[in-house]
Write an enzyme that holds these catalytic residues in place. Structure first.
Site, mmCIF file in Angstrom:
data_model
loop_
_atom_site.group_PDB
_atom_site.id
_atom_site.type_symbol
_atom_site.label_atom_id
_atom_site.label_comp_id
_atom_site.label_asym_id
_atom_site.label_seq_id
_atom_site.Cartn_x
_atom_site.Cartn_y
_atom_site.Cartn_z
ATOM 1 N N HIS A 222 90.171 13.661 38.260
ATOM 2 C CA HIS A 222 89.319 12.492 38.454
ATOM 3 C C HIS A 222 87.869 12.929 38.260
ATOM 4 O O HIS A 222 87.443 13.955 38.792
ATOM 5 C CB HIS A 222 89.540 11.934 39.867
ATOM 6 C CG HIS A 222 88.519 10.931 40.266
ATOM 7 N ND1 HIS A 222 88.130 9.901 39.440
ATOM 8 C CD2 HIS A 222 87.774 10.794 41.405
ATOM 9 C CE1 HIS A 222 87.207 9.182 40.047
ATOM 10 N NE2 HIS A 222 86.968 9.701 41.237
ATOM 11 N N ASN B 24 81.288 8.121 37.533
ATOM 12 C CA ASN B 24 82.591 7.994 38.191
ATOM 13 C C ASN B 24 83.116 6.576 37.940
ATOM 14 O O ASN B 24 82.572 5.611 38.466
ATOM 15 C CB ASN B 24 82.401 8.263 39.689
ATOM 16 C CG ASN B 24 83.688 8.139 40.481
ATOM 17 O OD1 ASN B 24 84.671 7.595 40.004
ATOM 18 N ND2 ASN B 24 83.672 8.622 41.712
ATOM 19 N N CYS C 250 90.397 5.812 43.615
ATOM 20 C CA CYS C 250 90.275 6.694 42.437
ATOM 21 C C CYS C 250 91.572 7.432 42.113
ATOM 22 O O CYS C 250 91.696 8.035 41.046
ATOM 23 C CB CYS C 250 89.146 7.691 42.636
ATOM 24 S SG CYS C 250 87.600 6.898 43.067
HETATM 25 N N1 COA Z 1 68.083 10.876 44.337
HETATM 26 C C1 COA Z 1 67.267 11.669 45.065
HETATM 27 N N2 COA Z 1 67.535 12.057 46.312
HETATM 28 C C2 COA Z 1 68.693 11.629 46.848
HETATM 29 C C3 COA Z 1 69.585 10.802 46.165
HETATM 30 C C4 COA Z 1 69.236 10.418 44.856
HETATM 31 N N3 COA Z 1 70.032 9.622 44.098
HETATM 32 N N4 COA Z 1 70.647 10.535 46.968
HETATM 33 C C5 COA Z 1 70.420 11.180 48.125
HETATM 34 N N5 COA Z 1 69.250 11.842 48.053
HETATM 35 C C6 COA Z 1 68.604 12.667 49.077
HETATM 36 C C7 COA Z 1 69.033 12.264 50.476
HETATM 37 O O1 COA Z 1 68.260 11.175 50.949
HETATM 38 C C8 COA Z 1 68.747 13.534 51.242
HETATM 39 O O2 COA Z 1 67.366 13.602 51.500
HETATM 40 P P1 COA Z 1 66.830 14.209 52.898
HETATM 41 O O3 COA Z 1 67.304 15.635 52.899
HETATM 42 O O4 COA Z 1 65.368 14.048 52.778
HETATM 43 O O5 COA Z 1 67.473 13.368 53.959
HETATM 44 C C9 COA Z 1 69.079 14.626 50.232
HETATM 45 O O6 COA Z 1 69.054 14.015 48.946
HETATM 46 C C10 COA Z 1 70.435 15.235 50.463
HETATM 47 O O7 COA Z 1 71.369 14.175 50.652
HETATM 48 P P2 COA Z 1 72.906 14.440 50.775
HETATM 49 O O8 COA Z 1 73.623 13.141 50.788
HETATM 50 O O9 COA Z 1 73.141 15.395 51.883
HETATM 51 O O10 COA Z 1 73.130 15.184 49.359
HETATM 52 P P3 COA Z 1 74.365 15.992 48.860
HETATM 53 O O11 COA Z 1 73.961 17.325 48.464
HETATM 54 O O12 COA Z 1 75.559 15.843 49.756
HETATM 55 O O13 COA Z 1 74.688 15.190 47.508
HETATM 56 C C11 COA Z 1 76.296 13.601 46.723
HETATM 57 C C12 COA Z 1 75.061 13.823 47.564
HETATM 58 C C13 COA Z 1 76.688 12.149 46.845
HETATM 59 C C14 COA Z 1 75.925 13.889 45.267
HETATM 60 C C15 COA Z 1 77.420 14.571 47.186
HETATM 61 O O14 COA Z 1 77.592 14.464 48.583
HETATM 62 C C16 COA Z 1 78.720 14.273 46.508
HETATM 63 O O15 COA Z 1 78.866 14.473 45.330
HETATM 64 N N6 COA Z 1 79.748 13.798 47.251
HETATM 65 C C17 COA Z 1 80.998 13.390 46.717
HETATM 66 C C18 COA Z 1 80.838 11.952 46.281
HETATM 67 C C19 COA Z 1 81.943 11.471 45.413
HETATM 68 O O16 COA Z 1 82.256 12.093 44.445
HETATM 69 N N7 COA Z 1 82.488 10.314 45.774
HETATM 70 C C20 COA Z 1 83.523 9.662 45.053
HETATM 71 C C21 COA Z 1 84.822 10.340 45.317
HETATM 72 S S1 COA Z 1 86.097 9.446 44.561
#
Ligand code: COA
Length: 391
Positions: free
Chosen positions: A257, A287, A113
């Site tokens: 980004h 993204n 990215c």
């Molecule tokens: N819909 C519903 N629930 C979801 C889900 C979705 N699409 N994706 C994950 N969950 C659930 C998980 O299973 C977890 O459930 P649990 O508590 O029962 O185990 C819960 O939501 C929390 O998951 P987690 O991964 O800890 O969520 P989070 O608050 O970290 O949010 C992201 C997830 C991916 C949105 C967040 O971590 C993020 O934005 N990270 C950066 C990612 C990014 O930008 N990457 C590219 C960089 S270039």
């Protein structure tokens, strides 16, 4: 010393839109969860006949139209992408061919990215040293083709598209003023996309990669990536401004980004800047990896967020881990190109495709006359046919 000014910009996003409500019908998720955690409402999905190269070409052609530059004046084409159809030929070479940019060197750049900002700096350096006079830098991705559509933690985040800028050398101070490129390979496992030829893991079966993710799809530790992103945005912005002898007060707009609105909000807080200083369109694009910054730039220009003499910072972060920032003085007003002239430019691309085909047939005919095997004679008939159609 030449200054590399941005004189053209263009974006292309596929027509097909996938909304959060569509995703609700595909996986166990909700519009409310996706919107609250990411800010994303919808993303664009490439059509069957669209490829990273065709998206990149469209964005580049539009950027050239704004710059009013003929493709034969372009001397360098850099495509930042993590989703090329081929390792080689590069996506950049295919764009070169589609454009008919007969005097351009072309290569792909892999920095996930952060790729567009890396490419911008490479092209600006090439212009500053006098190696080339004009360059196109493109970020282009078909991310939705490398998603595991059963992994709700990643498949809701990404979209497809391309954005491009045209850079031109000038003695007038301005353009790309300073850049910072950084990497930390120790975090490679936090965000990865295995290559197709990576060894299979026998215990899991050929479909799976060692961390349990499906092969050729994105694997991500969302929380760790989130933490990393919020730190490096602020660090690289400060470092880049320091190099240019400027402060945050000199900055008019930051185009980060577009991964997630929460990351951008956290970065704004860390930099003690109002949220409005950061341009966002992730809500409508998802993204798009290397394409996100140039696509956001085009939308920012369209929304009137950039005026001549503004200082804009592009800041990217992603797999590698990589991160990068560039400070650009936005001080070239593009020429007003008439519609007939733009249409005439489009006709040139049809000619470029025809000429490319003729060259290919000419090569085969020459090989046939000379009695030597064609370069791809070793391919089986089926393979040969499909590659001929494809390329
Ligand atoms: N819909 C519903 N629930 C979801 C889900 C979705 N699409 N994706 C994950 N969950 C659930 C998980 O299973 C977890 O459930 P649990 O508590 O029962 O185990 C819960 O939501 C929390 O998951 P987690 O991964 O800890 O969520 P989070 O608050 O970290 O949010 C992201 C997830 C991916 C949105 C967040 O971590 C993020 O934005 N990270 C950066 C990612 C990014 O930008 N990457 C590219 C960089 S270039």
């Amino acid at each position: 010393m030449k200054y590399a000014h941005i004189i053209g910009w263009g974006k292309y996003v596929p027509d097909r839109v996938l909304t959060n409500h569509d995703l609700e019908r595909m996986i166990e998720t909700t519009d409310e969860w996706i919107t609250r955690r990411t800010g994303i409402h919808e993303r664009h999905i490439a059509g069957e006949r669209e490829t990273t190269a065709t998206l990149a070409f469209e964005a580049a052609a539009r950027a050239l139209a704004v710059a009013d530059l003929h493709p034969s004046q372009v001397e360098l084409i850099i495509v930042a992408t993590s989703t090329p159809e081929y390792i080689f030929p590069s996506t950049a070479c295919r764009v070169q061919d589609y454009l008919g940019a007969i005097k351009a060197g072309a290569f792909d750049l892999s920095a996930a990215c952060s790729g567009f900002v890396y490419g911008l700096d490479m092209a600006a350096q090439a212009i500053a040293t006098g190696s080339v006079r004009n360059a196109i830098v493109i970020g282009a991705e078909t991310m939705t083709r490398v998603l595991d559509w059963e992994d709700r933690g990643t498949c809701v985040l990404f979209g497809d598209g391309a954005g491009a800028v045209v850079l031109k050398g000038s003695n007038i101070p301005g353009g790309v003023l300073a850049s910072t490129l950084r990497s930390d390979g120790s975090g490679g496992d936090l965000l990865s996309l295995p290559a197709v030829y990576h060894n299979p893991v026998p215990t899991l079966g050929p479909e799976y990669f060692h961390n349990g993710h499906k092969r050729n799809t994105i694997a991500m530790d969302g929380r760790q990536v989130f933490r990393f992103a919020t730190q490096v945005i602020a660090d690289s912005v400060h470092e880049t401004l320091r190099k240019a002898n400027m402060t945050l007060e000199d900055v008019d707009l930051i185009v980060p980004h577009q991964a997630n609105t929460r990351i951008i909000e956290a970065a704004a807080k860390r930099l003690k800047l109002p949220q409005e200083m950061f341009y966002t369109n992730v809500q409508w694009m998802g993204n798009t990896s290397a394409a996100s910054i140039p696509i956001a730039l085009c939308d920012a220009v369209k929304d009137g967020r950039l005026q001549p003499d503004d200082n804009v910072i592009f800041v990217g972060f992603g797999g590698g881990l990589t991160w990068a920032a560039s400070l650009v003085k936005w001080n070239v007003t593009p020429p007003d190109v008439s519609l007939p002239r733009r249409e005439w430019r489009r006709a040139r691309y049809v000619y470029a495709r025809g000429r490319s085909k003729m060259k290919r047939y000419g090569r085969r005919f020459g090989a046939w006359i000379g009695g030597s095997p064609t370069p791809d004679a070793s391919l089986k008939d089926g393979d040969k046919k499909s590659r001929e159609n494809d390329l």
